[in-house]
Scaffold this motif. Structure first.
Motif, PDB file in Angstrom:
ATOM      1  N   MET A 129     -62.763 -49.931 -44.664  1.00  0.00           N
ATOM      2  CA  MET A 129     -60.985 -49.751 -45.162  1.00  0.00           C
ATOM      3  C   MET A 129     -60.865 -48.421 -43.740  1.00  0.00           C
ATOM      4  N   ALA A 130     -59.449 -49.131 -43.196  1.00  0.00           N
ATOM      5  CA  ALA A 130     -59.506 -48.043 -41.664  1.00  0.00           C
ATOM      6  C   ALA A 130     -59.161 -46.936 -41.761  1.00  0.00           C
ATOM      7  N   ALA A 131     -59.627 -45.697 -40.201  1.00  0.00           N
ATOM      8  CA  ALA A 131     -59.863 -44.715 -41.037  1.00  0.00           C
ATOM      9  C   ALA A 131     -58.502 -44.113 -41.206  1.00  0.00           C
ATOM     10  N   ILE A 132     -58.683 -42.810 -41.646  1.00  0.00           N
ATOM     11  CA  ILE A 132     -57.304 -41.879 -41.671  1.00  0.00           C
ATOM     12  C   ILE A 132     -57.082 -40.936 -41.376  1.00  0.00           C
ATOM     13  N   VAL A 133     -55.969 -40.868 -40.505  1.00  0.00           N
ATOM     14  CA  VAL A 133     -56.476 -39.762 -39.598  1.00  0.00           C
ATOM     15  C   VAL A 133     -55.239 -38.519 -40.027  1.00  0.00           C
ATOM     16  N   GLU A 134     -55.084 -36.850 -39.950  1.00  0.00           N
ATOM     17  CA  GLU A 134     -53.601 -36.395 -40.379  1.00  0.00           C
ATOM     18  C   GLU A 134     -54.622 -35.031 -39.112  1.00  0.00           C
ATOM     19  N   VAL A 135     -53.254 -35.270 -38.141  1.00  0.00           N
ATOM     20  CA  VAL A 135     -53.638 -34.183 -37.188  1.00  0.00           C
ATOM     21  C   VAL A 135     -52.527 -32.707 -37.873  1.00  0.00           C
ATOM     22  N   LEU A 136     -53.240 -31.305 -38.076  1.00  0.00           N
ATOM     23  CA  LEU A 136     -52.837 -30.181 -38.807  1.00  0.00           C
ATOM     24  C   LEU A 136     -52.682 -29.673 -37.441  1.00  0.00           C
ATOM     25  N   SER A 137     -51.184 -28.750 -37.635  1.00  0.00           N
ATOM     26  CA  SER A 137     -51.143 -27.581 -36.666  1.00  0.00           C
ATOM     27  C   SER A 137     -51.677 -26.574 -35.653  1.00  0.00           C
ATOM     28  N   SER A 138     -52.807 -26.104 -37.441  1.00  0.00           N
ATOM     29  CA  SER A 138     -53.929 -25.125 -37.131  1.00  0.00           C
ATOM     30  C   SER A 138     -54.952 -25.555 -38.068  1.00  0.00           C
ATOM     31  N   VAL A 139     -55.534 -24.080 -37.631  1.00  0.00           N
ATOM     32  CA  VAL A 139     -57.039 -24.956 -38.131  1.00  0.00           C
ATOM     33  C   VAL A 139     -56.727 -24.207 -39.830  1.00  0.00           C
ATOM     34  N   ASP A 140     -56.292 -22.960 -39.611  1.00  0.00           N
ATOM     35  CA  ASP A 140     -56.069 -22.921 -41.307  1.00  0.00           C
ATOM     36  C   ASP A 140     -55.404 -23.418 -42.354  1.00  0.00           C
ATOM     37  N   LEU A 141     -54.159 -24.105 -41.797  1.00  0.00           N
ATOM     38  CA  LEU A 141     -53.286 -25.575 -42.175  1.00  0.00           C
ATOM     39  C   LEU A 141     -54.491 -26.627 -42.294  1.00  0.00           C
ATOM     40  N   ILE A 186     -60.270 -30.847 -53.968  1.00  0.00           N
ATOM     41  CA  ILE A 186     -60.420 -30.230 -55.137  1.00  0.00           C
ATOM     42  C   ILE A 186     -59.610 -31.136 -55.600  1.00  0.00           C
ATOM     43  N   GLU A 187     -58.821 -32.483 -55.143  1.00  0.00           N
ATOM     44  CA  GLU A 187     -58.277 -33.151 -55.985  1.00  0.00           C
ATOM     45  C   GLU A 187     -59.415 -34.797 -56.054  1.00  0.00           C
ATOM     46  N   GLN A 188     -60.210 -34.645 -54.716  1.00  0.00           N
ATOM     47  CA  GLN A 188     -61.291 -35.365 -55.112  1.00  0.00           C
ATOM     48  C   GLN A 188     -61.926 -35.352 -55.846  1.00  0.00           C
ATOM     49  N   LEU A 189     -62.523 -34.252 -56.804  1.00  0.00           N
ATOM     50  CA  LEU A 189     -63.387 -33.304 -57.123  1.00  0.00           C
ATOM     51  C   LEU A 189     -63.102 -33.825 -59.099  1.00  0.00           C
ATOM     52  N   LYS A 190     -62.277 -33.491 -58.834  1.00  0.00           N
ATOM     53  CA  LYS A 190     -60.944 -33.491 -60.035  1.00  0.00           C
ATOM     54  C   LYS A 190     -60.964 -34.776 -60.447  1.00  0.00           C
ATOM     55  N   GLN A 221     -56.450 -25.673 -45.360  1.00  0.00           N
ATOM     56  CA  GLN A 221     -55.843 -25.810 -46.149  1.00  0.00           C
ATOM     57  C   GLN A 221     -55.970 -27.295 -47.268  1.00  0.00           C
ATOM     58  N   ARG A 222     -56.019 -28.123 -46.071  1.00  0.00           N
ATOM     59  CA  ARG A 222     -55.449 -29.354 -46.236  1.00  0.00           C
ATOM     60  C   ARG A 222     -56.971 -29.878 -46.997  1.00  0.00           C
ATOM     61  N   ARG A 224     -61.177 -40.732 -44.025  1.00  0.00           N
ATOM     62  CA  ARG A 224     -60.795 -39.599 -43.721  1.00  0.00           C
ATOM     63  C   ARG A 224     -60.680 -38.333 -42.325  1.00  0.00           C
ATOM     64  N   TRP A 225     -60.427 -38.018 -41.237  1.00  0.00           N
ATOM     65  CA  TRP A 225     -60.422 -37.340 -40.895  1.00  0.00           C
ATOM     66  C   TRP A 225     -58.775 -36.250 -40.792  1.00  0.00           C
ATOM     67  N   LEU A 226     -59.892 -35.083 -40.729  1.00  0.00           N
ATOM     68  CA  LEU A 226     -58.200 -33.781 -40.252  1.00  0.00           C
ATOM     69  C   LEU A 226     -58.732 -33.485 -39.197  1.00  0.00           C
ATOM     70  N   LEU A 227     -58.030 -33.538 -38.421  1.00  0.00           N
ATOM     71  CA  LEU A 227     -57.892 -32.791 -36.895  1.00  0.00           C
ATOM     72  C   LEU A 227     -56.843 -31.515 -36.350  1.00  0.00           C
ATOM     73  N   ASP A 228     -57.463 -30.267 -35.808  1.00  0.00           N
ATOM     74  CA  ASP A 228     -56.473 -29.289 -35.146  1.00  0.00           C
ATOM     75  C   ASP A 228     -55.718 -29.846 -34.495  1.00  0.00           C
ATOM     76  N   ALA A 229     -54.493 -29.240 -33.967  1.00  0.00           N
ATOM     77  CA  ALA A 229     -54.043 -30.082 -33.299  1.00  0.00           C
ATOM     78  C   ALA A 229     -54.298 -29.995 -31.496  1.00  0.00           C
ATOM     79  N   THR A 230     -55.196 -28.832 -31.321  1.00  0.00           N
ATOM     80  CA  THR A 230     -56.361 -29.293 -30.445  1.00  0.00           C
ATOM     81  C   THR A 230     -56.986 -30.285 -30.305  1.00  0.00           C
TER      82      THR A 230
END
Ligand code: 6PG
Length: 239
Positions: free
Chosen positions: A1-13, A23-27, A16-17, A228-234
């Motif tokens: 399965m191909a990796a999913i990449v999300e770039v968030l504009s800040s570390v806080d976001l 939580i979604e995956q645990l439930k 949050q993501r 899934r990769w969650l990256l900050d903007a930097t």
């Protein structure tokens, strides 16, 4: 399965993501199988995620916490992943002690402790031969491209017949999930932030060239489930 990449504009976001996704995956796991198995990463990036999870309303008695790797220190040592997680999350929630599956680091023999933890994992999943599937494994990325405690050009990268082995960071032992165990996960979530991760990210997302795998071990992470990769903007500027 191909990796999913999300770039968030800040570390806080990013945090949050990540919190919402965990939580979604645990439930979902609890809904599907009556319980959830989660393996945590260490380091500094996930610490605010663990603090955020402590505020969540979840059926903690149905959630089992493991760690994908552990420094070979006592739990009260400042470098302990278990110690950090207990401080910001596990000590804050009503979770049964039997749901906390810490990697042992007390015998003085890392190989024995790795084997003991493997036996514990096998016993928990009730499998003596198959590779068990964690519902979710959280991973970070070192600036050298390591993940868990799978460091560049180390013997741990070649361990394909075990679930847990001894990692080596500059001669210091660590316990770590092996690549086969990580890749058997239903879902992998990488959390990566900071400019110092850009070089490793560029190499990890470069196609082909298997020579790069041992230099940047996170390249070995290709789970049968979602990655899934969650990256900050930097960090995200790298790809
Ligand atoms: C550990 C981690 C390790 C970590 C990376 C990134 O025990 O240190 O499991 O793999 O995820 O080193 O660490 P940071 O999030 O602190 O950059």
């Amino acid at each position: 399965m191909a990796a999913i990449v999300e770039v968030l504009s800040s570390v806080d976001l990013l945090i949050q993501r990540a919190t919402a996704l965990v939580i979604e995956q645990l439930k979902a796991a609890i809904a599907d199988r009556g319980m959830a198995t989660l393996a945590l990463s260490g380091g500094s990036t996930p610490k605010p995620l663990y603090a955020a999870l402590a505020q969540a309303s979840l059926p903690w008695e149905k959630i089992h916490f493991f760690w994908g790797d552990e420094r070979y220190v006592p739990v009260d040592h400042p470098d302990s992943n278990q110690g950090m997680t207990r401080q910001v999350l596990l000590n804050q929630i009503p979770i049964p002690s039997e749901n906390i599956h810490a990697m042992p680091t007390g015998s003085g023999d890392p190989a024995k402790d790795a084997a003991d933890h493997e036996a514990h994992v096998r016993s928990f999943f009730q499998t003596s031969s198959a590779i068990p599937s964690f519902d979710l494994i959280l991973l970070g990325l070192g600036d050298d491209g390591h993940t868990a405690s799978l460091f560049p050009h180390t013997d741990a990268l070649d361990v394909n017949d075990r679930l847990v082995t001894v990692g080596n960071k500059d001669g210091q032992p660590r316990l770590t999930f092996t690549i086969p165990l990580i890749n058997q996960a239903r879902s992998i979530l990488f959390l990566v932030a900071g400019a110092n991760k850009q070089t490793a990210l560029k190499a990890i997302f470069q196609d082909g060239d298997t020579e790069l795998d041992r230099q940047y071990p996170a390249r070995f992470v290709r789970p049968q489930g979602e990655c899934r990769w969650l990256l900050d903007a930097t960090a995200g500027q790298a790809i």
